[in-house]
Design an enzyme around this catalytic site. Structure first.
Site, PDB file in Angstrom:
ATOM      1  N   ASP A  51       0.802  -1.169   0.101  1.00  0.00           N
ATOM      2  CA  ASP A  51       0.013  -0.071   0.069  1.00  0.00           C
ATOM      3  C   ASP A  51       0.870   1.295  -0.115  1.00  0.00           C
ATOM      4  O   ASP A  51       0.548   2.361  -0.480  1.00  0.00           O
ATOM      5  CB  ASP A  51      -1.053   0.118   1.232  1.00  0.00           C
ATOM      6  CG  ASP A  51      -1.975  -1.120   1.158  1.00  0.00           C
ATOM      7  OD1 ASP A  51      -2.339  -1.402   0.129  1.00  0.00           O
ATOM      8  OD2 ASP A  51      -2.268  -1.818   2.456  1.00  0.00           O
ATOM      9  N   ASN A 125      -5.603   8.529   1.935  1.00  0.00           N
ATOM     10  CA  ASN A 125      -5.984   7.809   3.296  1.00  0.00           C
ATOM     11  C   ASN A 125      -6.395   8.843   4.283  1.00  0.00           C
ATOM     12  O   ASN A 125      -7.675   9.071   4.668  1.00  0.00           O
ATOM     13  CB  ASN A 125      -4.807   7.478   4.048  1.00  0.00           C
ATOM     14  CG  ASN A 125      -4.592   5.835   3.184  1.00  0.00           C
ATOM     15  OD1 ASN A 125      -5.324   5.329   2.757  1.00  0.00           O
ATOM     16  ND2 ASN A 125      -3.379   5.200   3.550  1.00  0.00           N
ATOM     17  N   GLU A 126      -5.612  10.078   4.467  1.00  0.00           N
ATOM     18  CA  GLU A 126      -6.077  10.773   5.548  1.00  0.00           C
ATOM     19  C   GLU A 126      -5.153  12.036   5.629  1.00  0.00           C
ATOM     20  O   GLU A 126      -4.149  12.307   5.279  1.00  0.00           O
ATOM     21  CB  GLU A 126      -5.922  10.248   6.903  1.00  0.00           C
ATOM     22  CG  GLU A 126      -4.557  10.063   7.488  1.00  0.00           C
ATOM     23  CD  GLU A 126      -3.742   8.978   7.046  1.00  0.00           C
ATOM     24  OE1 GLU A 126      -2.797   9.080   6.427  1.00  0.00           O
ATOM     25  OE2 GLU A 126      -3.996   7.610   7.164  1.00  0.00           O
ATOM     26  N   ASP A 154      -3.401  14.759  21.410  1.00  0.00           N
ATOM     27  CA  ASP A 154      -2.303  14.803  20.435  1.00  0.00           C
ATOM     28  C   ASP A 154      -2.586  15.541  19.185  1.00  0.00           C
ATOM     29  O   ASP A 154      -1.791  15.845  18.241  1.00  0.00           O
ATOM     30  CB  ASP A 154      -2.036  13.176  20.098  1.00  0.00           C
ATOM     31  CG  ASP A 154      -1.480  12.757  21.306  1.00  0.00           C
ATOM     32  OD1 ASP A 154      -1.048  13.418  22.534  1.00  0.00           O
ATOM     33  OD2 ASP A 154      -0.763  11.712  21.168  1.00  0.00           O
ATOM     34  N   ALA A 166      -6.792   2.499   7.652  1.00  0.00           N
ATOM     35  CA  ALA A 166      -5.348   2.670   7.842  1.00  0.00           C
ATOM     36  C   ALA A 166      -5.387   3.342   9.256  1.00  0.00           C
ATOM     37  O   ALA A 166      -5.576   2.636  10.334  1.00  0.00           O
ATOM     38  CB  ALA A 166      -4.878   3.450   6.880  1.00  0.00           C
ATOM     39  N   ASN A 168      -6.609   5.839  10.837  1.00  0.00           N
ATOM     40  CA  ASN A 168      -7.795   5.886  11.384  1.00  0.00           C
ATOM     41  C   ASN A 168      -8.326   4.733  12.307  1.00  0.00           C
ATOM     42  O   ASN A 168      -9.009   4.963  13.462  1.00  0.00           O
ATOM     43  CB  ASN A 168      -8.914   6.306  10.339  1.00  0.00           C
ATOM     44  CG  ASN A 168     -10.146   6.118  10.747  1.00  0.00           C
ATOM     45  OD1 ASN A 168     -10.810   7.249  11.614  1.00  0.00           O
ATOM     46  ND2 ASN A 168     -11.205   5.327  10.437  1.00  0.00           N
ATOM     47  N   SER A 170      -6.485   2.339  13.521  1.00  0.00           N
ATOM     48  CA  SER A 170      -5.449   2.288  14.705  1.00  0.00           C
ATOM     49  C   SER A 170      -5.932   3.097  15.925  1.00  0.00           C
ATOM     50  O   SER A 170      -5.761   2.628  17.156  1.00  0.00           O
ATOM     51  CB  SER A 170      -4.028   2.376  14.496  1.00  0.00           C
ATOM     52  OG  SER A 170      -3.832   1.675  13.288  1.00  0.00           O
TER      53      SER A 170
END
Ligand code: NAP
Ligand code: MN
Length: 268
Positions: A51, A125-126, A154, A166, A168, A170
């Protein structure tokens, strides 16, 4: 006869390079032309790796418009659709048109810098916004025209549906079927005390809403913007607006592809 040009990119690992050589020979035998240099004239981009390699290809080629197919020589391979042992099957099905195209929406952050210039960061992804590592960060967050919260923790992560599995995932976000057009805003280690109050779960936004973020500088003036794992450091940035980008990534999938089956085989 028209020339059908295929572009091959690898992550440079030995198994990927071997797979690329084999694929190149097979494609040429099947009547295609092959290039290892990126060109808009290619009808297909083959990304050999994991990926991470496909994310690198997308960023290196600035969100290409042609379909992309991933051959997995990496670890997880959520974007990747074929194994190196399936090259003949891939070429046959591709030539016959036996595939579907999965369209993935992307997310963008527009940063207004200290000197009022604008920089756009796009992620498949983000987008993650956080302060410098060991301090908590304080972000004033609005959704649409409404001020919502002063986030402390954080940072916050805004995931596309494709990125929901992905980073997100975790940090406790939900897996989103990519047929849904929404952005997921997931807090990263939010503080929730009498001193600080923020949402502790993800919130989901429709495609026409944007998120406005104004950092509050307490200990220092640093803000990190990460897109797909790559970070950019800003000092004293004024504002970030996050929403959908108009760039779309198209992935080639086998006819048997099923998103939830892929989730099951990769996660459970
Ligand atoms: P990496 O640190 O090697 O990747 C982390 C893992 O995420 C790899 O196993 C990668 O798959 C997988 N991955 C990437 N995109 C995915 C997706 N859409 N769905 C499910 N898994 C996915 O870095 P990378 O390979 O360059 O990937 C960058 C991505 O890593 C970022 O976009 C971010 O989402 C993720 N990340 C995760 C964490 C975390 O979970 N704590 C922290 C930082 C970054 P491959 O093994 O096939 O490459
Ligand atoms: Mn990786």
């Amino acid at each position: 006869m028209e020339h059908r040009l295929v572009c091959i990119r690898t992550n440079g690992m030995p198994t990927s390079l071997e797979t690329a050589e084999l694929l190149k020979a097979k494609l040429i035998t099947s009547g295609f032309e092959v290039t290892e240099e990126f060109t808009d004239r290619a009808e297909l981009l083959v990304s050999i790796g994991g990926d991470g390699a496909t994310l690198d290809a997308i960023h290196q080629y600035d969100f290409p418009t042609m379909p992309i197919v991933g051959i997995n020589t990496g670890h997880l391979g959520f974007f990747q659709e074929f194994h190196p042992e399936e090259l003949d099957e891939f070429i046959f099905n591709y030539k016959e048109g036996h595939y579907s195209t999965q369209e993935l929406v992307t997310v963008q952050a527009k940063v207004t810098t200290a000197d009022d210039s604008e920089v756009i960061h796009t992620g498949l992804n983000e987008v993650v916004i956080r302060g410098s590592l060991s301090y908590s960060t304080h972000l004033n967050i609005s959704i649409g025209d409404s001020f919502i919260e002063r986030f402390s923790g954080d940072g916050i992560l805004i995931a596309s549906p494709a990125g929901s599995t992905a980073y997100n995932y975790s940090v406790g976000g939900s897996i989103v079927d990519p047929r849904l057009n929404l952005l997921q805003v997931t807090p990263i280690a939010p503080m929730n005390t009498t001193a600080y109050r923020s949402f502790t779960s993800s919130v989901l936004l429709p495609s026409d809403l944007t998120l406005g973020i104004v950092p509050e500088y307490t200990r220092n003036d640093s803000t990190y913007i990460l897109t797909d794992g790559k970070e950019t450091l800003y000092h004293n940035l004024k504002r970030i607006t996050v929403g959908f980008s108009d760039k779309i990534i198209k992935l080639i999938r086998f006819e048997s592809y099923d998103f939830w089956n892929k989730v099951k085989t990769k996660f459970l």
